[in-house]
Scaffold this active site. Sequence first.
Site, PDB file in Angstrom:
ATOM      1  CD  GLU A 221      -6.306  -2.006   3.810  1.00 17.13           C
ATOM      2  OE1 GLU A 221      -5.776  -0.891   3.773  1.00 17.13           O
ATOM      3  OE2 GLU A 221      -6.357  -2.775   2.833  1.00 17.13           O
TER       4      GLU A 221
ATOM      5  CD  GLU B  94      -7.109  -1.066  -8.928  1.00 19.16           C
ATOM      6  OE1 GLU B  94      -7.812  -1.613  -8.054  1.00 19.16           O
ATOM      7  OE2 GLU B  94      -7.534  -0.765 -10.049  1.00 19.16           O
TER       8      GLU B  94
ATOM      9  CB  THR C 209      -0.968   6.792  -0.121  1.00 19.70           C
ATOM     10  OG1 THR C 209      -0.645   6.238   1.137  1.00 19.70           O
ATOM     11  CG2 THR C 209       0.281   7.317  -0.785  1.00 19.70           C
TER      12      THR C 209
ATOM     13  CE  LYS D 276       7.915   5.095  -4.176  1.00 19.43           C
ATOM     14  NZ  LYS D 276       8.415   4.065  -3.248  1.00 19.43           N
TER      15      LYS D 276
ATOM     16  CB  CYS E 132      -5.732  -5.185  -1.452  1.00 19.63           C
ATOM     17  SG  CYS E 132      -5.431  -5.924  -3.065  1.00 19.63           S
TER      18      CYS E 132
ATOM     19  N   GLY F 281      -1.975   1.165  -3.456  1.00 22.65           N
ATOM     20  CA  GLY F 281      -1.488   1.403  -2.100  1.00 22.65           C
ATOM     21  C   GLY F 281      -2.642   1.766  -1.193  1.00 22.65           C
TER      22      GLY F 281
HETATM   23  P1  NDP Z   1       1.211   3.034   0.722  1.00 21.54           P
HETATM   24  O1  NDP Z   1       0.034   3.836   0.293  1.00 21.54           O
HETATM   25  O2  NDP Z   1       1.915   3.465   1.952  1.00 21.54           O
HETATM   26  O3  NDP Z   1       2.315   2.984  -0.420  1.00 21.54           O
HETATM   27  C1  NDP Z   1       2.095   2.494  -1.708  1.00 21.54           C
HETATM   28  C2  NDP Z   1       3.170   3.031  -2.623  1.00 21.54           C
HETATM   29  O4  NDP Z   1       3.041   4.445  -2.715  1.00 21.54           O
HETATM   30  C3  NDP Z   1       4.599   2.773  -2.143  1.00 21.54           C
HETATM   31  O5  NDP Z   1       5.457   2.628  -3.244  1.00 21.54           O
HETATM   32  C4  NDP Z   1       4.894   4.056  -1.392  1.00 21.54           C
HETATM   33  O6  NDP Z   1       6.266   4.254  -1.257  1.00 21.54           O
HETATM   34  C5  NDP Z   1       4.248   5.067  -2.310  1.00 21.54           C
HETATM   35  N1  NDP Z   1       3.905   6.350  -1.701  1.00 21.54           N
HETATM   36  C6  NDP Z   1       3.695   6.641  -0.392  1.00 21.54           C
HETATM   37  N2  NDP Z   1       3.412   7.961  -0.237  1.00 21.54           N
HETATM   38  C7  NDP Z   1       3.437   8.514  -1.476  1.00 21.54           C
HETATM   39  C8  NDP Z   1       3.236   9.827  -1.987  1.00 21.54           C
HETATM   40  N3  NDP Z   1       2.943  10.872  -1.184  1.00 21.54           N
HETATM   41  N4  NDP Z   1       3.342  10.042  -3.317  1.00 21.54           N
HETATM   42  C9  NDP Z   1       3.621   9.025  -4.142  1.00 21.54           C
HETATM   43  N5  NDP Z   1       3.858   7.756  -3.733  1.00 21.54           N
HETATM   44  C10 NDP Z   1       3.748   7.496  -2.409  1.00 21.54           C
HETATM   45  O7  NDP Z   1       0.703   1.545   0.819  1.00 21.54           O
HETATM   46  P2  NDP Z   1       1.503   0.297   1.325  1.00 21.54           P
HETATM   47  O8  NDP Z   1       2.775   0.144   0.566  1.00 21.54           O
HETATM   48  O9  NDP Z   1       1.536   0.363   2.803  1.00 21.54           O
HETATM   49  O10 NDP Z   1       0.554  -0.890   0.824  1.00 21.54           O
HETATM   50  C11 NDP Z   1      -0.527  -1.344   1.548  1.00 21.54           C
HETATM   51  C12 NDP Z   1      -1.823  -0.767   1.019  1.00 21.54           C
HETATM   52  O11 NDP Z   1      -1.976  -1.085  -0.341  1.00 21.54           O
HETATM   53  C13 NDP Z   1      -3.022  -1.352   1.720  1.00 21.54           C
HETATM   54  O12 NDP Z   1      -3.937  -0.321   2.027  1.00 21.54           O
HETATM   55  C14 NDP Z   1      -3.617  -2.274   0.672  1.00 21.54           C
HETATM   56  O13 NDP Z   1      -4.983  -2.496   0.808  1.00 21.54           O
HETATM   57  C15 NDP Z   1      -3.303  -1.552  -0.586  1.00 21.54           C
HETATM   58  N6  NDP Z   1      -3.336  -2.464  -1.712  1.00 21.54           N
HETATM   59  C16 NDP Z   1      -4.367  -2.347  -2.621  1.00 21.54           C
HETATM   60  C17 NDP Z   1      -4.479  -3.240  -3.671  1.00 21.54           C
HETATM   61  C18 NDP Z   1      -5.561  -3.088  -4.690  1.00 21.54           C
HETATM   62  O14 NDP Z   1      -5.424  -3.659  -5.772  1.00 21.54           O
HETATM   63  N7  NDP Z   1      -6.628  -2.379  -4.439  1.00 21.54           N
HETATM   64  C19 NDP Z   1      -3.531  -4.339  -3.832  1.00 21.54           C
HETATM   65  C20 NDP Z   1      -2.491  -4.357  -2.841  1.00 21.54           C
HETATM   66  C21 NDP Z   1      -2.407  -3.448  -1.821  1.00 21.54           C
HETATM   67  P3  NDP Z   1       7.019   3.772   0.093  1.00 21.54           P
HETATM   68  O15 NDP Z   1       6.567   2.391   0.410  1.00 21.54           O
HETATM   69  O16 NDP Z   1       8.412   3.827  -0.330  1.00 21.54           O
HETATM   70  O17 NDP Z   1       6.628   4.754   1.141  1.00 21.54           O
END
Ligand code: NDP
Length: 479
Positions: A383, A248, A230, A173, A282, A226
């Site tokens: 962040e 991650e 989350t 997803k 990130c 993400g």
């Molecule tokens: P989110 O945590 O909001 O979402 C990440 C993904 O998880 C999306 O596909 C989201 O779907 C999905 N998601 C949200 N809630 C749930 C749930 N309850 N169960 C399962 N899946 C869920 O992060 P963002 O998309 O806002 O991304 C930004 C974040 O990602 C920042 O904190 C950043 O630091 C981190 N990040 C970390 C990296 C790493 O390698 N450590 C690299 C890049 C980013 P939807 O968007 O459809 O809600």
Amino acid sequence: MNIKNYINGEFVNPIKGNYLDNYNPSIGKIYGQIPNSTKEDVVLALEAAEKAFSKWSTTTLDERSKIFSKIADLILEKLDFLAAAESKDNGKPISLAKAVDIPRAASNFQFFANAITQFSSEAHESVGLNAINFTLRQPLGVVGCISPWNLPLYLFTWKIAPAIAAGNCVIAKPSEVTPMTAYLLGEICTEAGLPKGVLNIVHGLGTSTGQAIVAHPKIKAISFTGGTKTGAHIASIAAPMFKKLSLELGGKNPNIIFADCDYDKMLETTVRSSFTNQGQICLCGSRIFVEETIYEKFKKEFIKKVSELKVGNPSEKNTNIGALVSHQHLEKVKSYIDIAEKEGGKILFGGDSVTVKNCENGYYLQPTIIEVQNNKCKLNQEEIFGPVVTMMSFKNDKEALALANESKYGLSATLWTNNLNRTMQFAKQLQTGIVWVNTWMLRDLRTPFGGAKDSGVGREGGFEALRFFTEPKNICIKY
Ligand code: NDP
């Protein structure tokens, strides 16, 4: 453009027929619809994946490798098209999508096309006991991959490539905010001859579609990138089922600058590490710590360089900073700029929204530099994930190290110095998963990638990823 789920090699509508709007952040307008998939769609994908697994898991490595190379080639053939789609969906400059996002998506497949042919396990002869042990590394079955919006195709392929290469079938997803290139990848996989059901892409909200993937007991592992909150929520659902988890998560990365560094290289790289992709990476160095002897000089020259960055329409070639990904995210980032003023931070540059010609409703923000006095302030501890960096000075190595480590996050750190002794001390003592010395975001895909502390659990990259997506089994043969 309306998109569909990719299940069992076919593009299908969501079972319940519900859709979500998809926005073009550069103009703030809806430009298509995406499936708002439910548990039923996840189950359909699961059935397809389970059906495909027995055949795919016994496909020769050579065959997998050939299909992966073909996918990589097709991504590169469609580079311009995919880069334009990524830029429109995410708001990032098209130049960045062309130079980084899409080539890296191709590299992710090409890398694992090669890596899987070199991946091997150990054998241990139990000398004196007439026994030989060897480790079988078997695919897990059906696994879930959930990726964020900041580097959409780049991070999506970074997960699904090792999962599939290792012989698993995947339910993936992408973020509902940036689903487009994942959708386009479905077509590419079909064209490259990836068998039906090996990769299934289900679009929808994290809290429903994503949650359904995490909660399904037959999905054996979850690879998630993400936010930290989350990640913690996902862990609480997956842990009682003993699923394998790779998380991650967020970062608040220090960029530590010593007076003895190669100054010009540092200055140019610090502009990039602060604001590439509107600061929505990130790994961006969002906390800048500068040795006090060069603090004022750096401050002046950094502001000057940042003031030269062009905020503009992402589809124009000379744009350095495009639109933020969504209105909601823009408001979140701006709320931190308001907090800065309340916390006693001083805005040295930026801080305001930008109106871009012909894109008046887009989500644009100036690159913003804020001087802070206290590392414990919200601005330095939370962040922000946007084009906002803070800076403060330090007196000596001990103070710099303490400031860098004073964070719940531990993803990456950048160190600028030409002192080898200092480099080694910092490399050992920085509490992060990655330390860059005199560079930033230079990636070798063989290296372990991931964070310490609240930045995550587990590592991606190279054989680490292939180990995650396989179950080691010890076989002991007595002879
Ligand atoms: P989110 O945590 O909001 O979402 C990440 C993904 O998880 C999306 O596909 C989201 O779907 C999905 N998601 C949200 N809630 C749930 C749930 N309850 N169960 C399962 N899946 C869920 O992060 P963002 O998309 O806002 O991304 C930004 C974040 O990602 C920042 O904190 C950043 O630091 C981190 N990040 C970390 C990296 C790493 O390698 N450590 C690299 C890049 C980013 P939807 O968007 O459809 O809600």
